[in-house]
Design an enzyme around this catalytic site. Structure first.
Site, PDB file in Angstrom:
ATOM      1  N   LYS A   1      39.579  17.560  65.465  1.00  0.00           N
ATOM      2  CA  LYS A   1      39.889  17.818  64.056  1.00  0.00           C
ATOM      3  C   LYS A   1      38.619  18.075  63.244  1.00  0.00           C
ATOM      4  O   LYS A   1      38.555  18.977  62.425  1.00  0.00           O
ATOM      5  CB  LYS A   1      40.630  16.607  63.494  1.00  0.00           C
ATOM      6  CG  LYS A   1      41.133  16.760  62.075  1.00  0.00           C
ATOM      7  CD  LYS A   1      41.756  15.443  61.617  1.00  0.00           C
ATOM      8  CE  LYS A   1      42.246  15.501  60.188  1.00  0.00           C
ATOM      9  NZ  LYS A   1      42.553  14.163  59.659  1.00  0.00           N
ATOM     10  N   GLN A   2      37.625  17.244  63.438  1.00  0.00           N
ATOM     11  CA  GLN A   2      36.381  17.390  62.690  1.00  0.00           C
ATOM     12  C   GLN A   2      35.259  16.788  63.516  1.00  0.00           C
ATOM     13  O   GLN A   2      35.508  16.043  64.453  1.00  0.00           O
ATOM     14  CB  GLN A   2      36.478  16.686  61.341  1.00  0.00           C
ATOM     15  CG  GLN A   2      36.486  15.166  61.418  1.00  0.00           C
ATOM     16  CD  GLN A   2      36.618  14.514  60.048  1.00  0.00           C
ATOM     17  OE1 GLN A   2      37.701  14.175  59.620  1.00  0.00           O
ATOM     18  NE2 GLN A   2      35.503  14.311  59.376  1.00  0.00           N
TER      19      GLN A   2
ATOM     20  N   GLU B   1      40.180  12.318  64.081  1.00  0.00           N
ATOM     21  CA  GLU B   1      41.418  11.523  64.071  1.00  0.00           C
ATOM     22  C   GLU B   1      42.491  12.088  64.993  1.00  0.00           C
ATOM     23  O   GLU B   1      43.592  11.546  65.049  1.00  0.00           O
ATOM     24  CB  GLU B   1      41.946  11.406  62.632  1.00  0.00           C
ATOM     25  CG  GLU B   1      41.051  10.541  61.762  1.00  0.00           C
ATOM     26  CD  GLU B   1      41.415  10.604  60.281  1.00  0.00           C
ATOM     27  OE1 GLU B   1      41.989  11.625  59.867  1.00  0.00           O
ATOM     28  OE2 GLU B   1      41.109   9.649  59.547  1.00  0.00           O
TER      29      GLU B   1
ATOM     30  N   TRP C   1      35.388   6.939  53.128  1.00  0.00           N
ATOM     31  CA  TRP C   1      34.006   7.054  53.628  1.00  0.00           C
ATOM     32  C   TRP C   1      33.397   8.396  53.253  1.00  0.00           C
ATOM     33  O   TRP C   1      32.192   8.592  53.344  1.00  0.00           O
ATOM     34  CB  TRP C   1      33.928   6.775  55.134  1.00  0.00           C
ATOM     35  CG  TRP C   1      34.457   7.870  56.029  1.00  0.00           C
ATOM     36  CD1 TRP C   1      35.745   8.271  56.149  1.00  0.00           C
ATOM     37  CD2 TRP C   1      33.716   8.700  56.944  1.00  0.00           C
ATOM     38  NE1 TRP C   1      35.858   9.292  57.067  1.00  0.00           N
ATOM     39  CE2 TRP C   1      34.625   9.573  57.582  1.00  0.00           C
ATOM     40  CE3 TRP C   1      32.369   8.781  57.299  1.00  0.00           C
ATOM     41  CZ2 TRP C   1      34.251  10.519  58.534  1.00  0.00           C
ATOM     42  CZ3 TRP C   1      31.995   9.720  58.262  1.00  0.00           C
ATOM     43  CH2 TRP C   1      32.924  10.580  58.865  1.00  0.00           C
ATOM     44  N   ASP C   2      34.236   9.322  52.769  1.00  0.00           N
ATOM     45  CA  ASP C   2      33.757  10.600  52.249  1.00  0.00           C
ATOM     46  C   ASP C   2      32.626  10.397  51.247  1.00  0.00           C
ATOM     47  O   ASP C   2      31.684  11.190  51.187  1.00  0.00           O
ATOM     48  CB  ASP C   2      34.889  11.316  51.493  1.00  0.00           C
ATOM     49  CG  ASP C   2      36.152  11.503  52.316  1.00  0.00           C
ATOM     50  OD1 ASP C   2      36.314  10.783  53.313  1.00  0.00           O
ATOM     51  OD2 ASP C   2      36.970  12.348  51.944  1.00  0.00           O
TER      52      ASP C   2
END
Lengths: 771, 771
Positions: free
Chosen positions: B601-602, B488, B357-358
């Site tokens: 994480k992000q 995640e 999906w990046d």
């Protein structure tokens, strides 16, 4: 579900050969004696569907972990039950034509597992490709009386031809595990030796360096007379064999008596293996088959005397329960505290490991009631000896100060499992270890166990729980995040009611025992504290806070405990809403669909109500049973038994009987289509519990036996014996009355239907049913 | 973090050889042209630490899935980026002594990646084991102007000895992938051919049967004069080589010009491969190195003209941003709609797959702004063509009626990933596919895309969301259970705010576009409905209900959206509470500990606020940023850029610059200790976004460019160009003013610091900073 086995009270019978079910039969007809065991493979060659399996207790291989995506904390290896040397093999050839049932037409075939005597028998008349007919009768067992020894009697009769019959008894350690992760063989050869009528192979496991010497000694009898023979001995890689050519006239019978032994470095020093193995094969050879068989029958008679459950009026149920008891005692006799109860016992290699929480939650009560208390005590000592490893396991996950997390699957105490949602999160297993200590002491009254071993384990477990919870400012309570409960169809949930409840109980029980032991043996207590650096004041202060204020989800409206946070937010379907074609759901649905669904694999909240029945009133138990059971798919073999016990307690006789049927013949009828991998050994103890704790209503209350039996409508009568604190009590139930007999020399008081009644040595009490 | 590369505005420079960092350098100095690429391996033999890597776009191998415990729905294989034939190889030997830097003492060494020209250069003086000194200079590139071709100039000078120099240019397809699951080689030989000065290998991939012909043609120049030579051609398994012996006096120089080509069955029929490859190598040979190099420089000059970002006053930042832009254009040029942007591009084999999906969330904006709109459109078409596979993927998980779930990782549209918590649960990826359509149309104004392709994808995605939510009676709202959000470090959570929000947005956006297209092209719309069996009335009725009543967690007291249910129940530590020795936590903590912790994480909630900025007021964005960012460990390379953009929006200049530093030189400084596996290609687009959307404050509002730039204190000035609907606008920012120049023939209106100003063709507007 299969239905090809004949119903019989004492025997498992396969009439006519079912080659497509052969791997199932190999599992079901397995034999063992606690130290070794094997699947019911054929002695002669067989090129059809087959899973070769011969196992030596405690000998395992650490197979390198196979995982898609590594996560920190995963173990390096998975301890596999090892397929060991084949000692049953006897190749049979007639003028070079090898006997192989996969290539024969069978005129008759019967395979019988005689559970009363502990003997596997087989007989057949086969027409070979050449058109010639041969009759074979075989009989073998793993000796319960002398557990290093196995014996085979194997008779061959060419029915309609004369021939040179070549028989080749052999030992073959060049075997493999079918579920090897990297397709390797696990054994290396150390030594082989072969003589005129004996042969020995010493093989060593890779990495673990266990050595096992497997040996044989055989004799031949022709038409009931000892035969003198010459052999062609052969050594191959990890294999020895002796071929004997015998001239046979039509109708003559040659019988091979093959005696075998397995000696491992668990019990003999490496340099003694060969000598000890020769001693064992010589001993067996000297005694001969009939004497060994007589000892086998006697040993099994003794087991049955202790552990049998009799059911009248329902042959299938009778066969089912005896099969379960039989397999349990073949797997674990309690003689060795280093051993445990593998999920497949000696009936297959799947799952590996030897120890799951099944042992404490399901098997312990069986051994407590049917064997001397040392047997159950050995199961506890096994865990005690692995405490250091449990502390290491916890440290790998970031816990400290002596907190212990017992492994999900293990052989030596090290964790073997590698799914994060299980390995790291299915931590309720730690509670079962503590509960087993409680269960053992309540049953046996062996308070000394707590002082000597139990408390040290409890403190380490309590330390784990105290670190595993955290305080939620939002809830103003202690919470436990990221767990998987007994219902593995939910992963990584918060505040699983069962886990929180048993964690609280562990802390409370540990606190109580600290207080008691401190008072009783203050010096020993001080020494323990010193040794494990236990700072009572600081640590127990925190524990008390957690006990008082841990979150336990409850829904007032429904009157139920909430399995975990968010559970009631699901689409609250029932199992009856499921399309039968999609069951079992674990064979039809993707994992996310299972997780999102309401459906429960096995008792979770109800497991807690079963363990802690006395903490709850009947209406609470009923409300939870009525809510959760209809949403339970029972896709674990460990599920139905707990439901039998609760349903029986709640007077739901039909429900109890329905659940019982799902567990009692699980393997005999291959209910879950997976018996070919091996039998569900640990769940067999659940079946025993279903009868004794469920139908029999047996509990321990106030240090006394408590009974509240009922009898399923379909049964004429049933009876069982239980050992309790040195006494033996027999309970006989029929549709009209229950009879309780004290067979021991000890006077007892029992509670029967809530009435306390004396039950002196040798006396009998009788009560009407339907109370 | 490493610091061994020289800071320079246009070049990456390694002065002196760093053998322990060689695999990092091989990644960083990688070259490619969108169709093929390679790590910066050496031409001559090298027995030191090295990851050999040469890749051909779109050619992959489906490696059998490796998993510990199988779950229904897992894919059978994982598509691996294939290490293909080594075409750079030139063995060099002096009287039999093979040149190998691992065995030499180096007097000097320099490796340079000249990004302006797209050329990898290397020079060294090495003392061999024999004590003899040799000088080598090499130069090579993958031609951007002629993307079938690579060219090498390789000069060898024996400095202090005369010798017979044997040079052996070769092509070697007998290569392997280091991360092969089952340790196999993935290529079979089809054909080899070798002549006096050329050689060809056709190899075929196992299972996928891609064929690639890799060929070479070379010439030799001695002391600047063409050399006539005899060769010893050799064919080996999957390999061809030509050895030439040349008498060399001390100080003489031999130069090898080696031209290579890769032709695959993606672009040529199998029976034409050899001919096409010969045509390509002949073409390169005829043009010669200098002409090819001139074309290369011109092609890169054109790319830089379009895509460069200039930063003054900060060489490290300038080098960092150019490195990122350079690697992105080496990886994906947009020329072929079958290709996509692998996470490691042509710089390594790890992760495999080509598409995450990046692409939609991070890379699309880069290509939208720096290239003609066809490039971004090809990225969308790639997904459109994989819609059928996305529908199949969803069906495997139990979804029906044309619902689509785009894969987490893919090559052909089939899912490749095999962790249940990602594969089955990280479904927000589906939202990014829809968002990319919105982003593309908003940017380009290409409304026709929606009619022709977009709507069909949107409906399939909307169908998925409508089936994935369920109605909670307890909440009286639609909920979504069992998901993993962009963060995640949380798995299998309920009601992830980001996922629920983007699901609702997908449904709403699809509904709007159905209405619009139905009105605009009713016939085409009817035909689509017919084709995909779309029952608008029934389906959209349900969608509207979900849009109106989906649960979106919010905490009134904190004024923030709740990442997922239960998040606020955690111990709400901040990153500053962490022991620095335990960071990154994913290299120190067990997975359960990470899951239970608050650490992110992000961007997760913040990813939503970034995507849907206009839906929220500034104070809401600020409250969420202030709550979540301090709990974010940024352990995904995709994390910092989103935080730069939001921090810049909120005027938190220092925070924005701090975050920018974490992303801009991620690979150059090996920030995460993993650059040796390859560069983080997709996150490089995030760095570009950080400058343009973050510092530049570029948005599209009301079909116009919107700018609100700021400049980090450390920078003197920066500038970038953006293409927008056929125009090209340059933005130059320094500490005092911003200058916006319309370089195109199209008149525009732009919004600068919220003011709408005309920006006619060729005109410039200037505004003071600090507005």
């Amino acid at each position: 579900m299969k239905n090809y086995l004949v119903h019989d009270e004492w025997k498992i019978i396969e009439d006519n050969f079912h080659p497509t079910f052969n791997k199932i039969s190999e599992s079901v007809f397995s034999i063992g004696n606690g130290r070794m065991g094997q699947r019911a493979n054929f002695e002669e060659d067989f090129t059809g569907e087959c899973l070769q399996g011969s196992y030596v207790a405690g000998v395992y291989y650490p197979d390198k972990t196979k995982v898609g995506w590594w996560k920190i904390g995963y173990p390096e290896y998975f301890a596999k039950v090892l397929n060991a040397a084949n000692w049953i093999g006897i190749r049979v050839a007639f003028d070079g034509e090898i006997l192989d049932l996969a290539k024969c037409e069978l005129e008759s075939f019967q395979r019988v597992l005689d559970m009363k005597r502990g003997v596997l028998e087989r007989s057949f008349v086969a027409k070979m490709v050449s058109g010639r007919k041969v009759k074979v009768e075989s009989s073998r067992f793993c000796s319960l009386a002398d557990d290093e020894i196995g014996a085979i009697r194997y008779s061959i009769t060419p029915l309609d031809f004369s021939t040179v019959l070549a028989v080749t008894p052999y030992i073959d350690a060049d075997v493999k595990n079918e579920d090897s992760n990297y397709d390797e063989k696990f054994w290396d050869e150390v030594y082989t030796e072969v003589g005129r009528q004996d042969g020995f192979v010493i093989a060593e496991t890779k990495k673990t360096a266990f050595q096992v010497c497997t040996g044989m000694k055989f004799k031949l009898v022709k038409n009931e007379e000892d035969l003198y023979f010459d052999t062609h001995p052969v050594k191959e890689e990890k294999k020895v064999s002796c071929t004997v050519d015998v001239d046979m006239e039509e109708g003559e019978t040659l019988t091979v008596f093959k005696y075998a032994a397995n000696i491992s470095t668990l019990n003999s020093p490496a340099d003694q293996l060969l000598a000890d193995c020769k001693t064992a094969t010589d001993r067996a050879f000297e005694q001969g088959f009939e004497a060994l068989l007589a000892a086998q029958e006697q040993a099994w008679a003794h087991k049955w005397e202790e552990a049998d459950i009799r059911i009248e009026g329902d042959v299938a149920a009778q066969q089912g329960i005896r099969f379960n008891i039989f397999q349990l005692y073949q797997t674990y006799t309690g003689a060795d505290e280093r051993l445990n109860i593998g999920p497949k016992g000696f009936t297959g290699e799947k799952y590996g490991g030897s120890t799951y929480w099944d042992t404490e939650a399901y098997c312990l009560p069986f051994y407590l009631s049917t064997a001397p208390s040392e047997v159950a005590r050995n199961l506890l000592i096994y865990r005690y000896k692995q405490l250091d490893k449990a502390i290491e396991n916890a440290a790998k996950l970031g816990f400290k100060d002596g907190a212990a997390l017992y492994p999900m699957v293990t052989m030596t105490g090290e964790e073997c499992h590698n799914e994060w949602e299980i390995t790291f999160e299915e931590i309720h297993r730690n509670g079962a270890i503590a509960y087993a200590i409680y269960d053992y002491i309540r049953y046996t009254g062996d308070q000394e166990y707590m002082e000597t071993y139990g408390l040290e384990v409890l403190i380490a477990i309590a330390r784990f729980w105290a670190q595993r919870v955290h305080f939620s400012k939002q809830k103003n309570q202690y919470v436990m995040h990221g767990v998987t409960g007994p219902n593995e169809y939910e992963n990584n949930v918060n505040n699983n009611w069962y886990t929180n409840y048993i964690a609280r109980w562990c802390l409370q029980y540990t606190l109580e025992n600290i207080a008691a032991i401190k008072k009783k043996t203050p010096d020993a207590y001080e020494a323990l504290c010193e040794r494990i650096k236990f700072y009572e004041y600081t640590e127990t202060g925190e524990w008390k806070k957690i006990v008082e204020n841990i979150y336990l989800g409850e829904d007032q409206e429904l009157g139920v405990f909430v399995q975990h946070e968010g559970f009631l937010d699901k689409d609250l379907l029932k199992v009856t809403d499921l399309d039968p074609a999609e069951r079992p759901i674990n064979q039809h649905w993707s994992w996310d669909r299972i997780l999102r669904s309401v459906f429960i694999k096995q008792a979770d909240v109800l497991q807690g109500l079963y363990f802690f029945e006395d903490d709850f009133d009947e209406s609470t138990i009923r409300a939870n049973f009525d809510f959760y059971e209809p949403r339970t798919v029972h896709e674990s073999s460990l599920s139905p038994c707990v439901h039998v016990i609760l349903a029986a307690y709640l007077g739901m006789e039909e429900k109890a009987y329905e659940m019982y049927l799902r567990t009692a013949r699980l393997d005999l009828d291959d209910y879950n289509n997976d018996t070919e991998d091996g039998c569900h050994i640990t769940s067999m103890a659940g079946t025993w519990m279903a009868v004794v704790k469920g139908f029999g209503g047996v509990r321990i209350k106030e240090d006394q036996l408590f009974l509240r039996p009922f009898i399923p409508k379909k049964w004429a009568a049933y009876s069982f014996k239980i050992q309790f604190r040195g006494s033996v009590v027999e309970v006989k139930v029929d549709q009209s009355q229950v009879e309780v007999v004290n067979l021991s020399a000890i006077d007892l008081q029992v509670q029967l239907f809530d009435k306390k009644v004396p039950l002196n040595s040798g006396s009998t009490i009788v009560e009407k049913m339907n109370q």
